[in-house]
Design a protein around this motif. Structure first.
Motif, mmCIF file in Angstrom:
data_model
loop_
_atom_site.group_PDB
_atom_site.id
_atom_site.type_symbol
_atom_site.label_atom_id
_atom_site.label_comp_id
_atom_site.label_asym_id
_atom_site.label_seq_id
_atom_site.Cartn_x
_atom_site.Cartn_y
_atom_site.Cartn_z
ATOM 1 N N ALA A 44 0.764 -1.099 0.091
ATOM 2 C CA ALA A 44 0.160 -0.076 -0.022
ATOM 3 C C ALA A 44 0.858 1.279 -0.046
ATOM 4 C CB ALA A 44 -0.823 -0.017 1.223
ATOM 5 N N PRO A 45 0.365 2.388 -0.527
ATOM 6 C CA PRO A 45 0.950 3.773 -0.599
ATOM 7 C C PRO A 45 1.238 4.124 1.087
ATOM 8 C CG PRO A 45 -0.859 3.622 -1.962
ATOM 9 C CD PRO A 45 -0.917 2.463 -1.292
ATOM 10 N N VAL A 46 2.244 4.888 1.115
ATOM 11 C CA VAL A 46 2.659 5.379 2.653
ATOM 12 C C VAL A 46 2.273 7.114 2.555
ATOM 13 C CG1 VAL A 46 4.234 3.712 3.050
ATOM 14 C CG2 VAL A 46 4.991 5.826 2.121
ATOM 15 N N GLU A 47 2.260 7.606 3.539
ATOM 16 C CA GLU A 47 2.017 9.134 3.677
ATOM 17 C C GLU A 47 3.033 9.985 2.871
ATOM 18 O OE1 GLU A 47 0.889 12.823 6.654
ATOM 19 O OE2 GLU A 47 1.429 10.640 7.398
ATOM 20 N N ARG A 48 2.491 10.864 2.100
ATOM 21 C CA ARG A 48 3.464 11.778 1.143
ATOM 22 C C ARG A 48 3.388 13.033 2.081
ATOM 23 N NH1 ARG A 48 4.459 10.888 -3.882
ATOM 24 N NH2 ARG A 48 4.833 13.038 -4.151
ATOM 25 N N MET A 49 4.929 13.638 2.367
ATOM 26 C CA MET A 49 4.908 14.823 2.942
ATOM 27 C C MET A 49 4.920 15.877 1.771
ATOM 28 S SD MET A 49 5.477 13.615 6.000
ATOM 29 C CE MET A 49 5.845 15.280 6.833
ATOM 30 N N PRO A 50 4.399 17.241 2.420
ATOM 31 C CA PRO A 50 4.370 18.135 1.354
ATOM 32 C C PRO A 50 5.703 18.642 0.802
ATOM 33 C CG PRO A 50 3.361 18.653 3.480
ATOM 34 C CD PRO A 50 3.866 17.468 3.794
ATOM 35 N N HIS A 51 5.774 18.800 -0.287
ATOM 36 C CA HIS A 51 6.987 19.402 -0.984
ATOM 37 C C HIS A 51 6.720 20.338 -1.671
ATOM 38 C CE1 HIS A 51 10.669 19.164 -3.754
ATOM 39 N NE2 HIS A 51 9.971 19.052 -4.578
ATOM 40 N N GLU A 52 7.919 21.527 -1.403
ATOM 41 C CA GLU A 52 7.785 22.863 -2.336
ATOM 42 C C GLU A 52 9.325 22.879 -3.283
ATOM 43 O OE1 GLU A 52 7.398 26.095 0.110
ATOM 44 O OE2 GLU A 52 5.297 25.589 0.855
ATOM 45 N N GLY A 53 9.164 23.174 -4.335
ATOM 46 C CA GLY A 53 10.258 23.131 -5.262
ATOM 47 C C GLY A 53 10.142 22.319 -6.434
ATOM 48 N N PRO A 54 11.159 22.262 -7.348
ATOM 49 C CA PRO A 54 11.035 21.815 -8.590
ATOM 50 C C PRO A 54 10.721 20.069 -8.325
ATOM 51 C CG PRO A 54 13.205 22.764 -8.167
ATOM 52 C CD PRO A 54 12.484 22.664 -7.019
ATOM 53 N N PRO A 55 9.923 19.726 -9.409
ATOM 54 C CA PRO A 55 9.331 18.206 -9.303
ATOM 55 C C PRO A 55 10.656 17.401 -9.143
ATOM 56 C CG PRO A 55 9.259 18.972 -11.337
ATOM 57 C CD PRO A 55 9.706 20.215 -10.724
ATOM 58 N N ARG A 56 10.374 16.328 -8.570
ATOM 59 C CA ARG A 56 11.372 15.192 -8.250
ATOM 60 C C ARG A 56 10.893 13.894 -9.106
ATOM 61 N NH1 ARG A 56 10.044 15.145 -1.914
ATOM 62 N NH2 ARG A 56 8.082 15.147 -2.902
ATOM 63 N N LEU A 57 11.739 13.617 -10.159
ATOM 64 C CA LEU A 57 11.469 12.525 -10.907
ATOM 65 C C LEU A 57 11.973 11.179 -10.695
ATOM 66 C CD1 LEU A 57 10.684 15.054 -12.784
ATOM 67 C CD2 LEU A 57 11.232 13.536 -14.639
ATOM 68 N N LEU A 58 11.497 10.275 -10.875
ATOM 69 C CA LEU A 58 11.897 8.805 -10.473
ATOM 70 C C LEU A 58 11.918 7.963 -11.507
ATOM 71 C CD1 LEU A 58 12.846 6.651 -8.228
ATOM 72 C CD2 LEU A 58 10.258 6.014 -7.762
ATOM 73 N N ALA A 59 13.180 7.425 -11.895
ATOM 74 C CA ALA A 59 13.261 6.230 -13.118
ATOM 75 C C ALA A 59 13.484 4.968 -12.077
ATOM 76 C CB ALA A 59 14.147 6.667 -13.910
ATOM 77 N N LEU A 60 12.704 4.084 -12.137
ATOM 78 C CA LEU A 60 12.502 2.854 -11.480
ATOM 79 C C LEU A 60 12.728 1.592 -12.307
ATOM 80 C CD1 LEU A 60 12.439 1.797 -8.202
ATOM 81 C CD2 LEU A 60 10.021 1.596 -8.917
ATOM 82 N N GLY A 61 13.739 0.627 -11.790
ATOM 83 C CA GLY A 61 13.690 -0.716 -12.282
ATOM 84 C C GLY A 61 15.087 -0.911 -12.980
ATOM 85 N N ILE A 62 15.399 -1.955 -13.449
ATOM 86 C CA ILE A 62 16.653 -2.327 -14.264
ATOM 87 C C ILE A 62 16.778 -1.421 -15.417
ATOM 88 C CG2 ILE A 62 17.925 -3.807 -15.610
ATOM 89 C CD1 ILE A 62 16.182 -6.157 -14.115
ATOM 90 N N VAL A 63 18.148 -0.838 -15.445
ATOM 91 C CA VAL A 63 18.447 0.195 -16.351
ATOM 92 C C VAL A 63 19.130 -0.635 -17.836
ATOM 93 C CG1 VAL A 63 19.844 1.841 -17.142
ATOM 94 C CG2 VAL A 63 19.007 1.968 -14.994
ATOM 95 N N ARG A 64 18.157 -0.725 -18.707
ATOM 96 C CA ARG A 64 18.511 -1.276 -19.900
ATOM 97 C C ARG A 64 18.190 -0.440 -21.270
ATOM 98 N NH1 ARG A 64 16.706 -7.675 -19.283
ATOM 99 N NH2 ARG A 64 18.321 -7.913 -20.903
ATOM 100 N N ASP A 65 18.916 -0.504 -22.120
ATOM 101 C CA ASP A 65 18.684 0.348 -23.412
ATOM 102 C C ASP A 65 17.439 0.915 -23.594
ATOM 103 O OD1 ASP A 65 20.218 1.930 -25.597
ATOM 104 O OD2 ASP A 65 18.856 0.788 -26.763
ATOM 105 N N TYR A 66 16.272 -0.205 -23.875
ATOM 106 C CA TYR A 66 15.013 0.102 -24.224
ATOM 107 C C TYR A 66 14.280 1.183 -23.174
ATOM 108 C CZ TYR A 66 12.864 -3.356 -21.145
ATOM 109 O OH TYR A 66 12.270 -4.031 -19.995
ATOM 110 N N LYS A 67 14.837 1.138 -21.838
ATOM 111 C CA LYS A 67 14.238 1.941 -21.031
ATOM 112 C C LYS A 67 14.287 3.333 -21.255
ATOM 113 C CE LYS A 67 12.590 -1.426 -18.023
ATOM 114 N NZ LYS A 67 13.306 -1.404 -16.952
ATOM 115 N N GLY A 68 15.361 3.912 -22.061
ATOM 116 C CA GLY A 68 15.619 5.323 -22.558
ATOM 117 C C GLY A 68 15.886 6.110 -21.127
#
Length: 223
Positions: A44-68
């Motif tokens: 299940a999701p957990v509580e998110r804390m408020p965030h101010e500032g630029p967006p934080r991106l996440l790239a998740l998983g095995i890094v392979r060429d097709y993932k870009g």
């Protein structure tokens, strides 16, 4: 090999129209298409804390060429503001390329690379400390990763490949870009960097249906 295999079966079940075309080309006698039912890791999701500032991106998983992920880093270097965490196993030359790109001076203090397997119990806290899930694949068939992001309340930046086009509502709960198009990624990142954009997209994310697709999947198999 696949052609010989298909000669021995009565029906083939696939998870996207592109896979169906391949199956027919290989001589499958009958092909059914249905969404891959979600089996999302991490609980299940957990509580998110408020965030101010630029967006934080996440790239998740095995890094392979097709993932870009390399394309995402190249685009991010041209857009001040947003940050990126790359979390997953670094695979061969693709992983080395991502680590090399992360050293670009334009990305200093904006990119973190956490190489290695991400266990299930780390997924929810990791997703809760980011604002956008990035799925900038060069190619894909069926994937549940967009649903994983939505399950945790994140808008998704995705290439329009595989099932992402039907899972992400462009401009509503995420952004879709053509695959392999660095300039389109630059423009999408600039849009995400606009004040309030990521938050607006996040406010329109809908929790995915985790039970209905299983009923349809089983029904297709029975049919």
């Amino acid at each position: 090999l696949m052609q010989r295999f298909f000669e021995r079966v009565d029906s083939v079940l696939v998870h996207s129209d592109s896979e169906a075309r391949v199956a027919y080309e290989l001589g499958a006698p009958r092909v059914s298409v249905t969404d891959l039912p979600p089996h999302l890791p991490g609980g299940a999701p957990v509580e998110r804390m408020p965030h101010e500032g630029p967006p934080r991106l996440l790239a998740l998983g095995i890094v392979r060429d097709y993932k870009g992920v390399d394309l995402l880093l190249e685009a991010l270097a041209e857009v001040p503001g947003p940050t990126l965490t790359v979390a997953g196993e670094m695979w061969g030359a693709s992983g080395e390329r991502v680590k090399e790109l992360a050293q670009d001076p334009r990305l200093r203090d904006r990119v973190e690379v956490h190489g290695g397997y991400v266990p299930a119990d780390r997924l929810a806290p990791l997703l809760a400390t980011h604002d956008v899930l990035a799925l900038t694949y060069r190619s894909a068939t069926a994937s549940q990763n967009a649903l994983l992001g939505q399950h945790h309340g994140l808008p998704v930046l995705a290439s329009d490949v595989g099932t992402f086009g039907s899972q992400v509502r462009d401009g509503v709960d995420g952004l879709l870009v053509p695959p392999g198009d660095k300039q389109a990624l630059v423009e999408a990142l600039r849009r995400l960097a606009e004040p309030g954009c990521a938050e607006l997209l996040r406010s329109q994310v809908r929790a995915p249906d985790l039970s209905g697709p299983w009923a349809r999947y089983v029904g297709t198999i029975e049919a």
